[in-house]
Design a protein around this motif. Structure first.
Motif, PDB file in Angstrom:
ATOM      1  N   ALA A  93       0.835  -1.212   0.000  1.00  0.00           N
ATOM      2  CA  ALA A  93       0.000   0.000   0.000  1.00  0.00           C
ATOM      3  C   ALA A  93       0.870   1.261   0.000  1.00  0.00           C
ATOM      4  O   ALA A  93       0.581   2.223  -0.715  1.00  0.00           O
ATOM      5  CB  ALA A  93      -0.937  -0.006   1.206  1.00  0.00           C
ATOM      6  N   CYS A 130       2.245   1.696  -3.581  1.00  0.00           N
ATOM      7  CA  CYS A 130       1.225   2.141  -4.552  1.00  0.00           C
ATOM      8  C   CYS A 130       0.851   3.598  -4.301  1.00  0.00           C
ATOM      9  O   CYS A 130       0.679   4.367  -5.251  1.00  0.00           O
ATOM     10  CB  CYS A 130      -0.020   1.259  -4.471  1.00  0.00           C
ATOM     11  N   ALA A 131       0.742   3.975  -3.029  1.00  0.00           N
ATOM     12  CA  ALA A 131       0.367   5.359  -2.721  1.00  0.00           C
ATOM     13  C   ALA A 131       1.446   6.310  -3.232  1.00  0.00           C
ATOM     14  O   ALA A 131       1.150   7.351  -3.826  1.00  0.00           O
ATOM     15  CB  ALA A 131       0.165   5.524  -1.220  1.00  0.00           C
ATOM     16  N   ARG A 141       1.286   6.495  -7.118  1.00  0.00           N
ATOM     17  CA  ARG A 141       0.123   7.284  -7.570  1.00  0.00           C
ATOM     18  C   ARG A 141       0.319   8.772  -7.271  1.00  0.00           C
ATOM     19  O   ARG A 141       0.182   9.624  -8.144  1.00  0.00           O
ATOM     20  CB  ARG A 141      -1.124   6.816  -6.811  1.00  0.00           C
ATOM     21  N   ALA A 158      -0.192  -5.562  -8.095  1.00  0.00           N
ATOM     22  CA  ALA A 158      -0.629  -4.191  -7.778  1.00  0.00           C
ATOM     23  C   ALA A 158      -0.014  -3.187  -8.758  1.00  0.00           C
ATOM     24  O   ALA A 158      -0.685  -2.275  -9.237  1.00  0.00           O
ATOM     25  CB  ALA A 158      -0.242  -3.829  -6.347  1.00  0.00           C
ATOM     26  N   ASP A 209      -1.720  -3.250 -12.079  1.00  0.00           N
ATOM     27  CA  ASP A 209      -3.137  -2.863 -12.052  1.00  0.00           C
ATOM     28  C   ASP A 209      -3.244  -1.329 -12.043  1.00  0.00           C
ATOM     29  O   ASP A 209      -2.876  -0.668 -11.074  1.00  0.00           O
ATOM     30  CB  ASP A 209      -3.777  -3.448 -10.778  1.00  0.00           C
ATOM     31  N   ARG A 210      -3.736  -0.790 -13.149  1.00  0.00           N
ATOM     32  CA  ARG A 210      -3.790   0.667 -13.325  1.00  0.00           C
ATOM     33  C   ARG A 210      -4.584   1.367 -12.222  1.00  0.00           C
ATOM     34  O   ARG A 210      -4.290   2.494 -11.837  1.00  0.00           O
ATOM     35  CB  ARG A 210      -4.429   0.950 -14.689  1.00  0.00           C
ATOM     36  N   ARG A 211      -5.591   0.682 -11.667  1.00  0.00           N
ATOM     37  CA  ARG A 211      -6.389   1.340 -10.603  1.00  0.00           C
ATOM     38  C   ARG A 211      -5.539   1.536  -9.353  1.00  0.00           C
ATOM     39  O   ARG A 211      -5.744   2.452  -8.579  1.00  0.00           O
ATOM     40  CB  ARG A 211      -7.624   0.493 -10.266  1.00  0.00           C
ATOM     41  N   ARG A 212      -4.557   0.655  -9.140  1.00  0.00           N
ATOM     42  CA  ARG A 212      -3.710   0.790  -7.942  1.00  0.00           C
ATOM     43  C   ARG A 212      -2.487   1.663  -8.202  1.00  0.00           C
ATOM     44  O   ARG A 212      -2.025   2.358  -7.309  1.00  0.00           O
ATOM     45  CB  ARG A 212      -3.263  -0.603  -7.458  1.00  0.00           C
ATOM     46  N   SER A 213      -1.974   1.608  -9.422  1.00  0.00           N
ATOM     47  CA  SER A 213      -0.738   2.357  -9.701  1.00  0.00           C
ATOM     48  C   SER A 213      -1.029   3.798 -10.093  1.00  0.00           C
ATOM     49  O   SER A 213      -0.131   4.636 -10.065  1.00  0.00           O
ATOM     50  CB  SER A 213       0.021   1.698 -10.855  1.00  0.00           C
TER      51      SER A 213
END
Ligand SMILES: NC(=O)C1=CN([C@@H]2O[C@H](COP(=O)(O)OP(=O)(O)OC[C@H]3O[C@@H](n4cnc5c(N)ncnc54)[C@H](OP(=O)(O)O)[C@@H]3O)[C@@H](O)[C@H]2O)[C@@H](O)CC1
Ligand SMILES: Nc1ncnc2c1ncn2[C@@H]1O[C@H](COP(=O)(O)OP(=O)(O)O)[C@@H](O)[C@H]1O
Length: 293
Positions: free
Chosen positions: A89, A92-93, A96, A121, A124-128
């Motif tokens: 997490a 990824c944060a 992003r 993760a 996965d575009r939603r997470r990156s």
């Protein structure tokens, strides 16, 4: 007539997508790369990759380090940034929020099981996040999946997944693609093309005759390699160069192919006595010569 799919890897193959510097750019627009570090005893590989990303033109490079290795990175890094990252997490944060466009995972990473959650993760575009374009998976990042390569290939196959670049040497290729590697009826070119299709990834099959393949069947055969590159850490530098070019907007196939050619050109220009640390420092000369061609 069908379009050709097999090329010699020369600058003509990727010059059209070579990054151009906009007058109004800034460091993050130019391209931000994140490099994942291993623990305290194996931090050098991440720094080699990070320095290569910066020298190839990424505007910002950050080493994401586990807490135990922060101090050792802090005493070595200057323009390259450093961030403590403990969990998937956290990573990824950061990716992003700081608009990271490409990442390197694997050099010196060790056998941390976090990688099995981290790779899906990052793909996965939603997470990156939307800015992220691609992950370069190398070294321990490849070996981690030797018992279950499908977990990696399926994550790359998901609709809208970020680009994945795999950079195996011969041993790593055998670990990830055993059936393809052992098929004596296939040439190296056939093997890497089959591997790219089955992995849904750009595959850079390294060696004296590095071949780069895309899942759509394109292959580029590199001809400017030199055995001077047979030195510890030179693959880590290559991974950082590929990520640096992808972060600057090159498509993954072209970025990987360009990195392979420029990496070999840097080694040839340096000559005897080369160690991996020397490669990033040769890139200004390599890039100047490329611009004059
Ligand atoms: N400065 C640093 O911090 C550096 C850190 N590094 C980091 O260390 C970690 C582990 O790296 P590693 O070198 O121990 O692992 P790996 O390359 O898998 O070798 C294991 C065995 O594979 C085999 N093998 C088969 N084909 C091969 C080939 N073409 N090229 C090489 N090997 C080949 C060969 O066995 P053989 O086939 O000879 O029996 C070999 O003994 C990894 O994270 C890496 O990033 C390094 O990058 C160096 C600089
Ligand atoms: N004999 C050779 N001729 C040309 N290139 C080579 C040769 N041996 C190794 N290389 C190149 O050197 C790099 C070595 O990468 P790798 O095996 O991952 O090393 P490391 O893990 O130590 O960084 C690759 O780019 C590979 O293509």
């Amino acid at each position: 007539m069908p379009e050709p799919t097999c090329f010699e890897n020369t600058p003509e193959l990727w010059r059209a997508s070579w990054p151009r510097l906009a007058v109004d750019t800034h460091k993050y627009r130019r391209g931000h790369v994140a490099v994942f570090s291993g623990g305290l005893a194996s931090t050098g590989a991440a720094r080699l990759a990070a320095r290569a990303s910066a020298r190839i033109g990424a505007g910002a490079v950050t080493v994401l380090s586990p807490p135990d290795a922060i101090l050792v990175h802090a005493v070595h890094l200057t323009s390259i940034m450093l961030r403590k990252t403990e969990t998937v997490a956290d990573a990824c944060a950061f990716i992003r929020d700081r608009k990271v466009r490409a990442a390197v995972l694997g050099p010196g990473f060790g056998d941390d099981p976090k990688i099995y959650a981290l790779v899906p993760a990052l793909l996965d575009r939603r997470r990156s996040g939307e800015e992220f374009h691609g992950l370069v998976l190398d070294a321990d990042g490849l070996t981690a999946f030797e018992d279950n390569p499908d977990a990696l290939f399926q994550a790359a196959e998901k609709k809208g997944a970020n680009a994945l670049v795999l950079t195996p040497h011969e041993g790593e290729f055998h670990r990830l693609f055993p059936a393809i590697a052992e098929d004596t009826g296939l040439s190296k070119l056939d093997k890497v093309r089959a591997a790219a299709r089955s992995a849904n990834a750009i595959v850079v099959y390294k060696g004296p005759d590095t071949v780069i393949a895309a899942p759509d069947g394109r292959v580029a055969i590199n001809m400017n390699g030199t055995p001077l590159l047979a030195t510890a850490g030179s693959g880590d530098v290559l991974a950082g160069m590929a990520a640096g070019l992808i972060a600057q907007g090159m498509p993954a196939f072209e970025g990987a192919a360009a990195a392979v050619w420029l990496h070999a050109d840097a080694a040839r220009r340096f000559g005897q006595g080369l160690i991996a640390e020397d490669l990033p420092g040769m890139l200004p000369e390599v890039l100047r010569a490329l611009a004059k061609e």
